[in-house]
Design a protein around this motif. Structure first.
Motif, short mmCIF file in Angstrom:
data_model
loop_
_atom_site.label_atom_id
_atom_site.label_comp_id
_atom_site.label_asym_id
_atom_site.label_seq_id
_atom_site.Cartn_x
_atom_site.Cartn_y
_atom_site.Cartn_z
N ASN A 130 0.79 -1.23 0.00
CA ASN A 130 0.00 0.00 0.00
C ASN A 130 0.83 1.28 0.00
O ASN A 130 0.27 2.38 0.14
CB ASN A 130 -0.93 0.02 1.22
CG ASN A 130 -2.07 -0.97 1.09
OD1 ASN A 130 -3.05 -0.71 0.38
ND2 ASN A 130 -1.95 -2.12 1.75
N ASN A 175 -0.63 3.46 -2.51
CA ASN A 175 -2.10 3.45 -2.53
C ASN A 175 -2.59 4.75 -1.90
O ASN A 175 -2.67 4.89 -0.68
CB ASN A 175 -2.63 2.24 -1.76
CG ASN A 175 -4.14 2.07 -1.92
OD1 ASN A 175 -4.88 3.05 -2.02
ND2 ASN A 175 -4.58 0.82 -1.94
N VAL A 232 -5.63 4.59 0.68
CA VAL A 232 -5.29 4.04 2.00
C VAL A 232 -4.49 5.06 2.81
O VAL A 232 -4.76 5.31 3.99
CB VAL A 232 -4.50 2.72 1.87
CG1 VAL A 232 -3.90 2.31 3.22
CG2 VAL A 232 -5.39 1.62 1.33
N GLN A 287 -6.62 7.92 4.06
CA GLN A 287 -7.43 7.53 5.21
C GLN A 287 -6.60 7.54 6.50
O GLN A 287 -7.07 7.99 7.56
CB GLN A 287 -8.02 6.13 4.98
CG GLN A 287 -9.10 6.10 3.90
CD GLN A 287 -9.56 4.68 3.59
OE1 GLN A 287 -9.22 3.73 4.30
NE2 GLN A 287 -10.31 4.53 2.51
N GLU A 328 -0.59 1.05 10.57
CA GLU A 328 -0.82 2.28 9.81
C GLU A 328 0.47 3.11 9.72
O GLU A 328 0.77 3.70 8.67
CB GLU A 328 -1.92 3.09 10.49
CG GLU A 328 -3.28 2.42 10.42
CD GLU A 328 -4.29 3.01 11.38
OE1 GLU A 328 -5.50 3.00 11.06
OE2 GLU A 328 -3.89 3.49 12.47
#
Length: 472
Positions: free
Chosen positions: A28, A31, A34, A37, A52
């Motif tokens: 990711n 990404n 993602v 977020q 994260e």
């Protein structure tokens, strides 16, 4: 199996969970959805998970990386403002029975000068540190139950606190010694230590065991679970860290956030500080063996992403880092730095000769404390020698409550200014004093509570008249 509430090292620092997180981040890192977020969640300034955080560290999208750095700066400013806490390490002894491959104190090093300070020598060291202006020390000692027993550490702490030299006094003694028992941690608590600090070095168990082939430190679980034992003994200001460059930095970055999550969940309060040292040249150590490519850019991003992941935790960078490197990471999350440091045993009271050779590692920032203080103020920071929270009982969750409520500006900021005023009156060069007096006048205006602001002004006038040690 990963379990943040487990008391077992291999469960709260789960190799499988870390590897899964690294794979997720790799998948990711480009990404945008993602990462957007995660940044949205992070902007709430309540922290993000290890999974994260490693995505942000791995992010390769240029504009999002700029947002990561900007968010780190905002979080640092929101919770810690422009205050930078000052400290110095004090090496008591370099006798050690461990076989750590990256440390010159290792048992098999036969050409390092082995030293252990007597209590009289400690007095001389502390007076030299007080003459520089220091109020906060971090005690360092190798692990050796014969030469450095807990009784020696406790006696040394008592000696340090007892020394009142001119207007000098060490008001907080933090301790960085080997993992020990709950009973010994209770003794340290009773001795009045500030923060107990222990670096993990690396969270990768196999690498850890290879790097620590002999001695008590070779026990990965005992070492990794030390913070829980210290917490059980009543020490609630706890400092963790890894030595970046020993192992894959992505793995250890994820591991240290997992450790912080465990401390919060299992012990009720996260780490008081996180340190981010990098491997440096040292006697009898080949730096190429441990060079895992931690560039200055990567190091800066590690600091930024740690600040985002653990917004309430203090972050420390030492004189291992150069002036340029320290200047960059101060903006991104660092809240404590050392100044005028010596990593040798007995290095403050007298100039060390090549024959002495007792230093743990080479330092990159050789400036005096006065030069560091002057430099910080030129950059717009407030050098703080404050120890008020520790002495007022605002430790552990009580300090975190103050921080999270954003009332630190009405407490820590005036305390920082008052201790800076003490430094200017007692130790500063004329140039440093000039810039400092101007800074204090401007910074007093930033205290929101007018009652506190006026009281701080009164205290600062009293300091100029010769009185000392005011605190909120």
């Amino acid at each position: 199996m990963y379990n943040v509430m487990s008391s077992k090292a291999e469960e709260f620092i789960s190799d499988e969970e870390i590897r899964d997180s690294l794979i997720y981040a790799e998948e990711n890192k480009n990404n945008r959805d993602v990462i957007e977020q995660i940044l949205k969640k992070a902007s709430e300034m309540k922290g993000i998970s290890h999974k994260e955080a490693i995505v942000l560290l791995d992010c390769e999208i240029e504009d999002l990386n700029e947002r990561i750095y900007e968010l780190a700066k905002n979080i640092k400013q929101e919770f810690y403002g422009n205050r930078i806490v000052m400290f110095a390490p004090l090496y008591l002894s370099n006798y050690c029975i461990n076989g750590c491959k990256y440390c010159p104190y290792h048992l098999k090093n036969k050409h390092i000068a082995r030293k252990k300070l007597t209590q009289d020598e400690i007095i001389k060291e502390v007076m030299a540190l007080q003459d520089m202006g220091h109020k906060r020390l971090a005690l360092e000692a190798g692990e050796d139950p014969i030469n450095n027993p807990i009784e020696y550490i406790l006696e040394s702490i008592q000696t340090i606190y007892s020394i009142k030299h001119k207007n000098g006094a060490i008001r907080r003694v933090n301790v960085n010694i080997a993992a020990t028992t709950v009973e010994n941690y209770r003794k340290l608590k009773e001795a009045g230590i500030g923060t107990y600090i222990l670096f993990q070095e690396t969270y990768h168990k196999k690498s850890y065991e290879e790097l620590h082939p002999s001695g008590p430190k070779s026990d990965y679980a005992y070492h990794t679970e030390a913070m829980d034992r210290a917490n059980k003994a009543g020490i609630d200001d706890l400092g963790i860290g890894v030595l970046f460059g020993l192992n894959n930095y992505r793995y250890d970055f994820t591991g240290i956030i997992m450790h912080a999550e465990h401390m919060e969940a299992y012990g009720g309060v996260g780490p008081h500080t996180i340190s981010v040292p990098r491997v440096r040249k040292a006697d009898d150590i080949d730096p190429d063996v441990f060079d895992n490519g931690i560039s200055d850019e990567t190091f800066a991003k590690i600091v930024a992403c740690l600040r985002i992941a653990v917004p309430y935790t203090g972050m420390i960078v030492s004189t291992r880092e150069s002036q340029a490197s320290r200047e960059r990471v101060l903006k991104l999350g660092i809240s404590q730095i050392s100044g005028g440091s010596r990593t040798s045993v007995g290095g403050y009271a007298k100039q060390e000769t090549p024959e002495d050779n007792s230093a743990q590692f080479d330092i990159s920032d050789n400036r005096s404390l006065d030069e560091v203080v002057h430099w910080l103020m030129e950059l717009g920071y407030v050098p703080s020698f404050c120890t008020a929270c520790y002495r007022e009982g605002r430790t552990g969750d009580r300090f975190m409550t103050l921080l999270k409520s954003k009332q630190i500006i009405n407490c820590c900021h005036p305390n920082a200014l008052m201790t800076l005023k003490e430094y200017l009156e007692d130790y500063a060069s004329e140039d440093t004093k000039k810039i400092g007096e101007k800074l204090i006048k401007e910074e007093l205006k930033k205290i929101p509570n007018k009652t506190v602001q006026n009281k701080a002004k009164e205290y600062i006038e009293n300091i100029h008249s010769g009185k000392r040690d005011f605190r909120f």
